[in-house]
Structure formats: structure tokens, C-alpha cells
Design a protein around this motif. Structure first.
Motif, PDB file in Angstrom:
ATOM      1  N   LYS A  47      31.841  57.701  61.089  1.00 30.68           N
ATOM      2  CA  LYS A  47      33.002  58.471  60.653  1.00 30.68           C
ATOM      3  C   LYS A  47      33.105  58.379  59.137  1.00 30.68           C
ATOM      4  CE  LYS A  47      38.022  58.883  61.408  1.00 30.68           C
ATOM      5  NZ  LYS A  47      39.164  58.343  62.201  1.00 30.68           N
ATOM      6  N   ILE A  48      33.285  59.525  58.469  1.00 36.24           N
ATOM      7  CA  ILE A  48      33.399  59.541  57.014  1.00 36.24           C
ATOM      8  C   ILE A  48      34.869  59.470  56.600  1.00 36.24           C
ATOM      9  CG2 ILE A  48      33.041  60.880  54.910  1.00 36.24           C
ATOM     10  CD1 ILE A  48      30.506  61.958  56.002  1.00 36.24           C
ATOM     11  N   HIS A  49      35.150  58.546  55.693  1.00 32.40           N
ATOM     12  CA  HIS A  49      36.479  58.435  55.097  1.00 32.40           C
ATOM     13  C   HIS A  49      36.376  58.985  53.675  1.00 32.40           C
ATOM     14  CE1 HIS A  49      38.104  55.620  58.236  1.00 32.40           C
ATOM     15  NE2 HIS A  49      36.802  55.456  58.414  1.00 32.40           N
ATOM     16  N   LEU A  50      36.769  60.237  53.500  1.00 32.36           N
ATOM     17  CA  LEU A  50      36.734  60.842  52.174  1.00 32.36           C
ATOM     18  C   LEU A  50      37.802  60.188  51.304  1.00 32.36           C
ATOM     19  CD1 LEU A  50      36.333  64.585  53.177  1.00 32.36           C
ATOM     20  CD2 LEU A  50      34.560  63.045  52.341  1.00 32.36           C
ATOM     21  N   LEU A  51      37.425  59.796  50.094  1.00 36.19           N
ATOM     22  CA  LEU A  51      38.335  59.030  49.250  1.00 36.19           C
ATOM     23  C   LEU A  51      38.422  59.597  47.845  1.00 36.19           C
ATOM     24  CD1 LEU A  51      40.073  56.491  48.656  1.00 36.19           C
ATOM     25  CD2 LEU A  51      37.923  55.306  48.079  1.00 36.19           C
ATOM     26  N   MET A  52      39.641  59.901  47.429  1.00 35.44           N
ATOM     27  CA  MET A  52      39.904  60.222  46.027  1.00 35.44           C
ATOM     28  C   MET A  52      40.786  59.109  45.473  1.00 35.44           C
ATOM     29  SD  MET A  52      41.810  63.443  44.168  1.00 35.44           S
ATOM     30  CE  MET A  52      40.442  64.568  44.351  1.00 35.44           C
ATOM     31  N   VAL A  53      40.329  58.500  44.378  1.00 36.08           N
ATOM     32  CA  VAL A  53      41.083  57.419  43.753  1.00 36.08           C
ATOM     33  C   VAL A  53      41.894  57.978  42.591  1.00 36.08           C
ATOM     34  CG1 VAL A  53      40.950  55.218  42.540  1.00 36.08           C
ATOM     35  CG2 VAL A  53      39.366  55.693  44.428  1.00 36.08           C
ATOM     36  N   ASN A  54      43.179  57.728  42.627  1.00 36.83           N
ATOM     37  CA  ASN A  54      44.084  58.124  41.560  1.00 36.83           C
ATOM     38  C   ASN A  54      44.276  56.941  40.623  1.00 36.83           C
ATOM     39  OD1 ASN A  54      45.314  60.488  40.803  1.00 36.83           O
ATOM     40  ND2 ASN A  54      46.785  60.498  42.486  1.00 36.83           N
ATOM     41  N   THR A  55      44.087  57.152  39.332  1.00 37.06           N
ATOM     42  CA  THR A  55      44.301  56.087  38.349  1.00 37.06           C
ATOM     43  C   THR A  55      45.333  56.549  37.322  1.00 37.06           C
ATOM     44  OG1 THR A  55      42.572  56.870  36.843  1.00 37.06           O
ATOM     45  CG2 THR A  55      41.895  55.368  38.616  1.00 37.06           C
ATOM     46  N   PRO A  56      45.965  55.609  36.606  1.00 39.77           N
ATOM     47  CA  PRO A  56      46.973  55.994  35.611  1.00 39.77           C
ATOM     48  C   PRO A  56      46.437  56.958  34.557  1.00 39.77           C
ATOM     49  CG  PRO A  56      47.101  53.643  36.057  1.00 39.77           C
ATOM     50  CD  PRO A  56      45.872  54.140  36.762  1.00 39.77           C
ATOM     51  N   ASN A  57      45.179  56.794  34.171  1.00 36.41           N
ATOM     52  CA  ASN A  57      44.606  57.635  33.123  1.00 36.41           C
ATOM     53  C   ASN A  57      44.193  59.013  33.612  1.00 36.41           C
ATOM     54  OD1 ASN A  57      44.902  55.626  31.181  1.00 36.41           O
ATOM     55  ND2 ASN A  57      42.883  54.746  31.621  1.00 36.41           N
ATOM     56  N   LYS A  58      43.932  59.125  34.919  1.00 37.45           N
ATOM     57  CA  LYS A  58      43.482  60.396  35.484  1.00 37.45           C
ATOM     58  C   LYS A  58      44.287  60.694  36.738  1.00 37.45           C
ATOM     59  CE  LYS A  58      38.855  59.823  33.575  1.00 37.45           C
ATOM     60  NZ  LYS A  58      37.411  59.642  33.853  1.00 37.45           N
ATOM     61  N   PHE A  59      45.563  60.796  36.553  1.00 34.12           N
ATOM     62  CA  PHE A  59      46.467  60.966  37.684  1.00 34.12           C
ATOM     63  C   PHE A  59      46.646  62.448  38.025  1.00 34.12           C
ATOM     64  CE2 PHE A  59      50.689  61.764  39.393  1.00 34.12           C
ATOM     65  CZ  PHE A  59      50.713  60.892  40.474  1.00 34.12           C
ATOM     66  N   ILE A  60      46.590  62.741  39.321  1.00 35.39           N
ATOM     67  CA  ILE A  60      46.997  64.056  39.806  1.00 35.39           C
ATOM     68  C   ILE A  60      47.913  63.834  40.994  1.00 35.39           C
ATOM     69  CG2 ILE A  60      44.868  65.167  39.040  1.00 35.39           C
ATOM     70  CD1 ILE A  60      43.969  65.292  41.930  1.00 35.39           C
ATOM     71  N   THR A  61      48.774  64.779  41.265  1.00 31.07           N
ATOM     72  CA  THR A  61      49.726  64.619  42.363  1.00 31.07           C
ATOM     73  C   THR A  61      48.999  64.645  43.705  1.00 31.07           C
ATOM     74  OG1 THR A  61      50.115  66.995  42.616  1.00 31.07           O
ATOM     75  CG2 THR A  61      51.490  65.804  41.006  1.00 31.07           C
ATOM     76  N   SER A  62      49.640  64.079  44.706  1.00 35.24           N
ATOM     77  CA  SER A  62      49.056  64.073  46.054  1.00 35.24           C
ATOM     78  C   SER A  62      48.849  65.489  46.562  1.00 35.24           C
ATOM     79  CB  SER A  62      49.960  63.296  47.016  1.00 35.24           C
ATOM     80  OG  SER A  62      50.016  61.928  46.673  1.00 35.24           O
ATOM     81  N   ALA A  63      49.787  66.390  46.228  1.00 30.61           N
ATOM     82  CA  ALA A  63      49.669  67.773  46.680  1.00 30.61           C
ATOM     83  C   ALA A  63      48.407  68.423  46.117  1.00 30.61           C
ATOM     84  CB  ALA A  63      50.909  68.567  46.257  1.00 30.61           C
ATOM     85  N   LYS A  64      48.157  68.226  44.827  1.00 28.99           N
ATOM     86  CA  LYS A  64      46.960  68.803  44.205  1.00 28.99           C
ATOM     87  C   LYS A  64      45.686  68.143  44.744  1.00 28.99           C
ATOM     88  CE  LYS A  64      48.963  70.385  39.827  1.00 28.99           C
ATOM     89  NZ  LYS A  64      48.920  70.229  38.340  1.00 28.99           N
ATOM     90  N   ALA A  65      45.750  66.832  44.945  1.00 22.64           N
ATOM     91  CA  ALA A  65      44.584  66.109  45.459  1.00 22.64           C
ATOM     92  C   ALA A  65      44.234  66.587  46.863  1.00 22.64           C
ATOM     93  CB  ALA A  65      44.849  64.612  45.456  1.00 22.64           C
ATOM     94  N   ASN A  66      45.238  66.717  47.714  1.00 18.83           N
ATOM     95  CA  ASN A  66      45.003  67.186  49.086  1.00 18.83           C
ATOM     96  C   ASN A  66      44.454  68.614  49.099  1.00 18.83           C
ATOM     97  OD1 ASN A  66      45.664  65.062  50.957  1.00 18.83           O
ATOM     98  ND2 ASN A  66      47.800  65.268  50.321  1.00 18.83           N
ATOM     99  N   LYS A  67      44.984  69.447  48.232  1.00 18.51           N
ATOM    100  CA  LYS A  67      44.523  70.835  48.158  1.00 18.51           C
ATOM    101  C   LYS A  67      43.051  70.880  47.740  1.00 18.51           C
ATOM    102  CE  LYS A  67      45.572  75.302  46.016  1.00 18.51           C
ATOM    103  NZ  LYS A  67      46.483  76.021  45.066  1.00 18.51           N
ATOM    104  N   ARG A  68      42.705  70.080  46.753  1.00 17.80           N
ATOM    105  CA  ARG A  68      41.315  70.058  46.281  1.00 17.80           C
ATOM    106  C   ARG A  68      40.380  69.547  47.372  1.00 17.80           C
ATOM    107  NH1 ARG A  68      39.570  66.493  41.146  1.00 17.80           N
ATOM    108  NH2 ARG A  68      41.221  67.722  40.147  1.00 17.80           N
TER     109      ARG A  68
END
Length: 274
Positions: A179-200
Motif C-alpha cells: 500500500k502506498i502512503h503518498l506524503l507531502m511534507v509542509n514546512t515553515p519555509n515552504k508552507f501551503i494550505t491543506s486545501a491546496k496540498a490536497n488539490k495538488r
């Protein structure tokens, strides 16, 4: 997956990788290609002479073949098709050329972290092998009596340039039934909102006919820490990521991320070239 390359310096770490390769080979009916690289300074080699006329090369080649015979006699390799190769190159060039010559599907290498294989996986060799290999590279950190991958973390920035490597990750996951767990890591320097991250992320996966995955957004101080901490939180069996040669992937795997993970992650790591 039919051909697996295992570079070896005959160390314990290299044998850990070979044991994993043997398990994969038995499960999926693969051949194993063992490669030992003899690094002799090129200024010692006459451009007009054969390597076989170099005394150091003759000695180390004979020694390597003797060690291959001892290695191939191990119980865990019985019944497998094993090919042995001894080459005189820089490590990353030798691996690259062997992969190309024999149409290798997967490279399995051993490492115990920063100290790693002193002749195999330290400093610039790590970067050159892991980050520039056209063939997927699986780095094994410890001994695995049973190498089973149920949960496979694939970390990315989920931009279009990473799609080719994700396709390779899907193929590998299918082979392992993982099973693949797709992961996007949000950091203070490269922050995007959860809505934008989920859309991408949702747009990224929509063209792939693969359903055995979940998406995850994880907040941490750095991408490397986020990948390792998330993987620990789900007890992942394997971490996967894209690499993009010397330039890295824009805004994500810039320079040292892949090398840092190979050196610092306690779990196996697999890299896929974009």
C-alpha cells in the motif's frame, strides 16, 4: 522485475543487501548480478594497455572471484541464478554501465548510515549512485530475515515532473503488493494550505489507474524530518522518493534530501530517477 544488481565489497552491510535481493529474487523469479568494483587510480593505467596487464588489477580480480565463490556457496543463495562481475571503474560509473549492459531492473545496496560502506556508500559516492542512477536504487540499512513491504511511503512535492517516478513506484508497489502512503511534507519555509496540498495531490494521481493508496499531509520543521517522523508514525516498511540528477527536484528534493535520507533513515529507502 527480472534482474537485480547487488554491488558488493563483501562487507556485512553488502551482505544484508544481498540477503534482501535473494528474497526478492526467489519471490519474483529474478536473476542476481553481483558487482565488485576495484577502484585503481586511472593514472596507473596505461591507456594503450589492457587492465589485465596491471598487477594490482590481476591480484584484486583473483581475490574478488575467490570471495564470490565463498559468497555464492551461502545457503540463502541456493537455487538462484547468480552472475558475477568484477570491474575497474569509479563506483557510480561501474554501476551505471552494468545496469545499462545487462538491463538491470533494480539496484540493491547496503549501508549502515553515515559511516556506511567505506568503499561503497559515503560522501560523493552516495550522491552519485543514489541521485543519478537511471535504475531504481533500494538502500538496505539493517539485516532483514523477512523483507516484506506492506506500507510504502512515497514522498514528493506532487508536481508534474514527479509523475514518471511515481509510475515506477506504483510498478514496484504492485510487485510487492504494498500500500502506498503518498506524503507531502509542509514546512515553515515552504508552507501551503491543506486545501491546496490536497488539490495538488488529487490532481497528481488522477491519471494513474492505481487505487491502493492514501494521501497524507504532514507538518514538520524540515522535509527530511517530516518523512522520517511520518514513516515512524505508521511503522512504514519502505520510504520512496524521486531524484532528479544533480539539480534535484525544484522546491523539494534540492541537493541533499535523498542523500540525507539514505544516511539517516533507519528504514530501507528506494529512489526513482525522474
Amino acid at each position: 522485475m527480472k534482474k537485480i544488481l547487488v554491488p558488493t565489497d563483501f562487507s556485512e552491510q553488502a551482505e544484508n543487501a544481498l540477503k534482501v535481493a535473494a528474497q526478492l529474487a526467489k519471490k519474483h523469479n529474478c536473476e542476481i548480478h553481483l558487482l565488485h568494483i576495484i577502484e585503481i587510480p586511472m593514472h596507473k593505467v596505461d591507456a594503450l594497455s589492457s587492465y589485465n596487464n596491471l598487477p594490482e588489477a590481476v591480484y584484486f580480480m583473483k581475490l574478488a572471484h575467490k570471495q564470490f565463490e565463498e559468497l555464492k556457496a551461502k545457503e540463502y543463495l541456493k537455487g538462484l541464478v547468480i552472475h558475477e562481475h568484477v570491474d575497474l571503474h569509479e563506483i557510480f560509473k561501474g554501476i551505471f554501465q552494468t545496469c545499462k549492459k545487462y538491463s538491470i531492473d533494480l539496484v540493491v545496496m547496503g549501508s549502515n548510515g553515515v559511516s556506511g560502506l567505506r568503499e561503497m556508500l559515503i560522501g560523493s559516492n552516495t550522491e552519485k549512485v543514489v541521485r543519478t542512477s537511471e535504475t531504481p536504487v533500494l538502500v538496505i540499512k539493517n539485516s532483514h530475515d523477512k523483507f516484506n513491504v506492506n506500507d510504502f511511503v512515497f514522498a514528493s512535492d506532487f508536481k508534474d515532473e514527479s509523475k514518471s517516478s511515481y509510475k515506477k513506484a506504483i510498478d514496484f508497489a504492485k510487485v510487492l503488493d504494498a500500500k502506498i502512503h503518498l506524503l507531502m511534507v509542509n514546512t515553515p519555509n515552504k508552507f501551503i494550505t491543506s486545501a491546496k496540498a490536497n488539490k495538488r495531490m488529487n490532481k497528481f494521481v488522477e491519471e494513474f489507474k492505481f487505487s491502493n493508496y492514501v494521501t497524507n499531509i504532514y507538518n514538520d520543521l524540515s522535509i527530511e524530518k517530516g518523512i522520517m517522523n511520518f514513516s515512524k508514525s505508521i511503522n512504514a516498511d519502505l520510504i520512496g522518493m524521486s531524484t532528479h540528477g544533480r539539480q534535484g527536484i525544484s522546491h523539494f528534493f534540492n541537493g541533499s534530501i535523498s542523500e540525507d535520507l539514505v544516511n539517516h533513515a533507519k528504514r530501507p529507502v528506494i529512489t526513482f530517477k525522474v
